[in-house]
Design a protein around this motif. Structure first.
Motif, short mmCIF file in Angstrom:
data_model
loop_
_atom_site.label_atom_id
_atom_site.label_comp_id
_atom_site.label_asym_id
_atom_site.label_seq_id
_atom_site.Cartn_x
_atom_site.Cartn_y
_atom_site.Cartn_z
N PRO A 137 0.79 -1.24 0.00
CA PRO A 137 0.00 0.00 0.00
C PRO A 137 0.82 1.28 0.00
O PRO A 137 0.45 2.26 -0.67
N GLN A 138 1.92 1.31 0.72
CA GLN A 138 2.73 2.53 0.80
C GLN A 138 3.42 2.86 -0.51
O GLN A 138 3.96 3.96 -0.67
N GLU A 139 3.36 1.94 -1.46
CA GLU A 139 3.97 2.16 -2.78
C GLU A 139 2.93 2.54 -3.84
O GLU A 139 3.27 2.66 -5.01
N LEU A 140 1.69 2.75 -3.42
CA LEU A 140 0.59 2.97 -4.36
C LEU A 140 -0.05 4.33 -4.17
O LEU A 140 0.01 4.92 -3.08
N SER A 141 -0.70 4.82 -5.22
CA SER A 141 -1.39 6.11 -5.16
C SER A 141 -2.74 5.95 -4.47
O SER A 141 -3.25 4.83 -4.29
N LEU A 142 -3.36 7.08 -4.11
CA LEU A 142 -4.66 7.05 -3.44
C LEU A 142 -5.71 6.39 -4.33
O LEU A 142 -6.52 5.59 -3.86
N GLY A 143 -5.69 6.73 -5.62
CA GLY A 143 -6.65 6.11 -6.53
C GLY A 143 -6.47 4.62 -6.64
O GLY A 143 -7.45 3.86 -6.71
N GLN A 144 -5.23 4.17 -6.65
CA GLN A 144 -4.96 2.73 -6.70
C GLN A 144 -5.43 2.04 -5.43
O GLN A 144 -6.00 0.94 -5.49
N LEU A 145 -5.23 2.67 -4.30
CA LEU A 145 -5.67 2.09 -3.02
C LEU A 145 -7.19 1.92 -3.00
O LEU A 145 -7.71 0.91 -2.53
N ARG A 146 -7.90 2.94 -3.52
CA ARG A 146 -9.37 2.85 -3.54
C ARG A 146 -9.83 1.71 -4.44
O ARG A 146 -10.79 1.00 -4.12
N ARG A 147 -9.16 1.55 -5.59
CA ARG A 147 -9.55 0.48 -6.50
C ARG A 147 -9.24 -0.89 -5.91
O ARG A 147 -10.00 -1.85 -6.11
N ILE A 148 -8.17 -0.99 -5.18
CA ILE A 148 -7.84 -2.25 -4.49
C ILE A 148 -8.91 -2.57 -3.45
O ILE A 148 -9.37 -3.71 -3.33
N ALA A 149 -9.34 -1.55 -2.69
CA ALA A 149 -10.38 -1.76 -1.70
C ALA A 149 -11.69 -2.19 -2.36
O ALA A 149 -12.42 -3.04 -1.82
N LEU A 150 -11.98 -1.64 -3.53
CA LEU A 150 -13.18 -2.02 -4.25
C LEU A 150 -13.08 -3.47 -4.75
O LEU A 150 -14.04 -4.24 -4.64
N ALA A 151 -11.92 -3.83 -5.28
CA ALA A 151 -11.72 -5.21 -5.73
C ALA A 151 -11.87 -6.18 -4.56
O ALA A 151 -12.46 -7.27 -4.70
N ARG A 152 -11.34 -5.80 -3.41
CA ARG A 152 -11.46 -6.64 -2.20
C ARG A 152 -12.92 -6.89 -1.86
O ARG A 152 -13.32 -8.01 -1.53
N ALA A 153 -13.73 -5.83 -1.94
CA ALA A 153 -15.16 -5.97 -1.64
C ALA A 153 -15.87 -6.83 -2.68
O ALA A 153 -16.69 -7.69 -2.35
N LEU A 154 -15.55 -6.63 -3.96
CA LEU A 154 -16.24 -7.35 -5.03
C LEU A 154 -15.88 -8.83 -5.05
O LEU A 154 -16.69 -9.66 -5.48
N LEU A 155 -14.67 -9.18 -4.61
CA LEU A 155 -14.25 -10.58 -4.62
C LEU A 155 -15.15 -11.43 -3.71
O LEU A 155 -15.33 -12.62 -3.93
N LEU A 156 -15.72 -10.80 -2.71
CA LEU A 156 -16.63 -11.50 -1.81
C LEU A 156 -17.99 -11.78 -2.45
O LEU A 156 -18.82 -12.47 -1.88
N LYS A 157 -18.21 -11.19 -3.65
CA LYS A 157 -19.47 -11.33 -4.40
C LYS A 157 -20.67 -10.94 -3.54
O LYS A 157 -21.65 -11.70 -3.41
N PRO A 158 -20.64 -9.75 -2.96
CA PRO A 158 -21.73 -9.36 -2.08
C PRO A 158 -22.98 -8.95 -2.85
O PRO A 158 -22.88 -8.30 -3.90
#
Length: 219
Positions: A137-158
């Motif tokens: 995370p410390q190597e990534l931009s704010l926009g990249q962090l948000r997209r990673i958080a979104l991918a994390r949520a979507l992987l759960l198939k909520p």
């Protein structure tokens, strides 16, 4: 067919302080709703009730037609884990893990196996992050962090995806990327609720509401 989430005359208060009063709302499958309103007006509290993180003080909360008011805390937590994905304003990633590991971590406890990692890689590739899989995370931009958080949520198939100010502090191009990712979740039948001050994002939702004077009204 039942709504994914339905609130009927929901209220929330802490002691004598009323935060929400007689809020009614319904989220259908494959739709996106935006909730706007001034800071401190109760939007995050409302999102927490929808996400089963807080209980309403009054009124009725239904999840897929089931009244969850009397569910035990353990059953409520299980339902939340199966039913709701969260994208917070702060990505809340684990700094010792890579982007790929952060996406996989919550799903691993529910859906173990190689397939989980493969799906995570596809999500990150779809979000333009295939070249950042092994960055922390410390190597990534704010926009990249948000997209990673979104991918994390979507992987759960909520069935339900809740986002709290997902484009706040992002420049227009990054905000547009995050918006596209959020709204694309509808195609799989996920219902999306977005708390936002971003007028452009709110305008693209299927429904827009304003939280004012402790209640929710169509905007």
């Amino acid at each position: 067919m039942s709504n994914l989430i339905e609130l009927r005359d929901v209220g929330k208060q802490y002691g004598e302080e009323v935060i929400l009063a007689k809020v009614s709302f319904a989220l259908a499958r494959g739709t996106a709703a935006a909730i706007t309103g001034h800071s401190g007006g109760g939007k995050t509290t409302l999102l927490s009730i929808m996400g089963l993180l807080q209980r309403a003080t009054s009124g009725t909360v239904l999840v897929d037609g089931q009244d969850i008011g009397n569910l035990a805390a353990s059953r409520l937590a299980k339902l939340r884990g199966e039913y709701v994905g969260f994208v917070f304003q702060r990505a809340r990633l684990i700094h010792s893990l890579t982007a790929l590991e952060n996406v996989i971590a919550p799903a691993w406890f529910i859906r173990k196996g190689v397939k989980v990692e493969q799906e995570a890689k596809v999500l990150l590739e779809n979000f333009g992050l295939s070249h950042r899989l092994h960055h922390k995370p410390q190597e990534l931009s704010l926009g990249q962090l948000r997209r990673i958080a979104l991918a994390r949520a979507l992987l759960l198939k909520p069935p339900v995806l809740l986002a709290d100010e997902p484009t706040n502090d992002l420049d227009p191009s990054l905000a547009a990327e995050v918006t596209e990712c959020l709204l694309a979740a509808r195609t799989g039948g996920t219902g999306v609720v977005i708390v936002t001050h971003d007028a452009g994002l709110a305008a693209r939702a299927d429904q827009t509401f304003q939280l004012a004077e402790k209640t929710l009204r169509p905007a």
